[in-house]
Design an enzyme around this catalytic site. Sequence first.
Site, PDB file in Angstrom:
ATOM      1  N   HIS A 175      -4.562  21.946  14.634  1.00 41.07           N
ATOM      2  CA  HIS A 175      -4.709  21.619  16.060  1.00 41.07           C
ATOM      3  C   HIS A 175      -5.453  22.700  16.833  1.00 41.07           C
ATOM      4  O   HIS A 175      -5.274  23.893  16.605  1.00 41.07           O
ATOM      5  CB  HIS A 175      -3.351  21.290  16.702  1.00 41.07           C
ATOM      6  CG  HIS A 175      -2.387  22.434  16.850  1.00 41.07           C
ATOM      7  ND1 HIS A 175      -2.370  23.251  17.956  1.00 41.07           N
ATOM      8  CD2 HIS A 175      -1.384  22.860  16.058  1.00 41.07           C
ATOM      9  CE1 HIS A 175      -1.399  24.135  17.839  1.00 41.07           C
ATOM     10  NE2 HIS A 175      -0.781  23.928  16.688  1.00 41.07           N
ATOM     11  N   GLU A 184      -1.234  18.853  20.186  1.00 36.18           N
ATOM     12  CA  GLU A 184      -0.114  19.061  19.261  1.00 36.18           C
ATOM     13  C   GLU A 184       1.068  19.689  19.974  1.00 36.18           C
ATOM     14  O   GLU A 184       2.231  19.357  19.704  1.00 36.18           O
ATOM     15  CB  GLU A 184      -0.559  19.950  18.092  1.00 36.18           C
ATOM     16  CG  GLU A 184       0.445  20.042  16.947  1.00 36.18           C
ATOM     17  CD  GLU A 184       1.458  21.162  17.080  1.00 36.18           C
ATOM     18  OE1 GLU A 184       2.407  21.214  16.275  1.00 36.18           O
ATOM     19  OE2 GLU A 184       1.323  22.001  18.025  1.00 36.18           O
TER      20      GLU A 184
END
Length: 341
Positions: A60, A198
């Site tokens: 992420h 995320e």
Amino acid sequence: MLLARLTEAAGVSGQEGEIRNVIRDEIRGKCDEVRTDALGNLIAFKRGLRDGPRVMLAAHMDEVGLMVTYIEKSGVLRFQKVGSIDDRVLVSKAVLIGKDRVPGVIGSKPIHLQERDEQEKPFKTEQLFIDIGATSKEDAEKLVKRGDGAVFATKYMEIGNSCSKAKAFDDRVGCAVLIKVLEETYEFPLYVVFTVQEEVGARGAGVAAYGIKPDIALVFEGTTASDVPETKPHGYCTTLGRGPALTHMDRSVIANKAIVRRLEEVAEREGIPFQYRRTGVGGTDAGRIHLQREGIPTAVVSVPARYIHSPVSIINRDDFENTRRLAVSFLRSIQERGLPR
């Protein structure tokens, strides 16, 4: 240096534009296709030398940070946290706000004006503000606006014995691993995804995995290393300098056993040191990925990092390099032996 460029870029969850542009520049020429989906995930595709299983790697791009929610008449900014941050690490920290990277300092009531009971309790977010040196609301509005993201103003630096300090190693170190992975050639179709959001629920990863429909997925993270005083060894989670950490289970996923076994076998064959995450706290993009469509076999490999979700964290660069080696060797094993079963 790659780690410096990645960690010093801004990318609060939902506002990943700057870091996405940095990564796009880094992977230019290393893959066959690059696209950004509707949610903001950056998806790189290498066709491979022949048909084969569809493999997805993910890390992420976003980082924890702050968002401006209100501007006071005095010109100071009220904010909310984006992602999980301990209120106690915020006071007096320097930040950069918005696309123009407006500098500011997180302020609070001075200690000499606090009552005794106030001094005994940590400040809560609602008691804090960002001071950008503005003299009024109108003055502040010339520089920032509601909804602007703010990141910690931390510079990358190499310190100690093969260590580095920076903000956002969770998960720019995972992004760095995947950028390095793209430098190699593979025989099967490979999707490398730099995901968004995320830190606020792994939202980007689920969307990307649904669209890609991979046969297997491997997530690369920066994970907690609590190998510090006052923590008992069984609670360290991971330890700096002992290699990439394999996950058996966290609160979002139970890792696919066949993939974990393959990772262990590859590491032992190649002489790559590795360890296991020793606690089950936290979650990753794997939690969303493995539930897409009919289910996707998924596992997680992490680079240990001390003090994540704070203005500065520390990694060991040997762990980073060994994670890169493990990633490439794992992909080579798919070419040699097929998918883990």
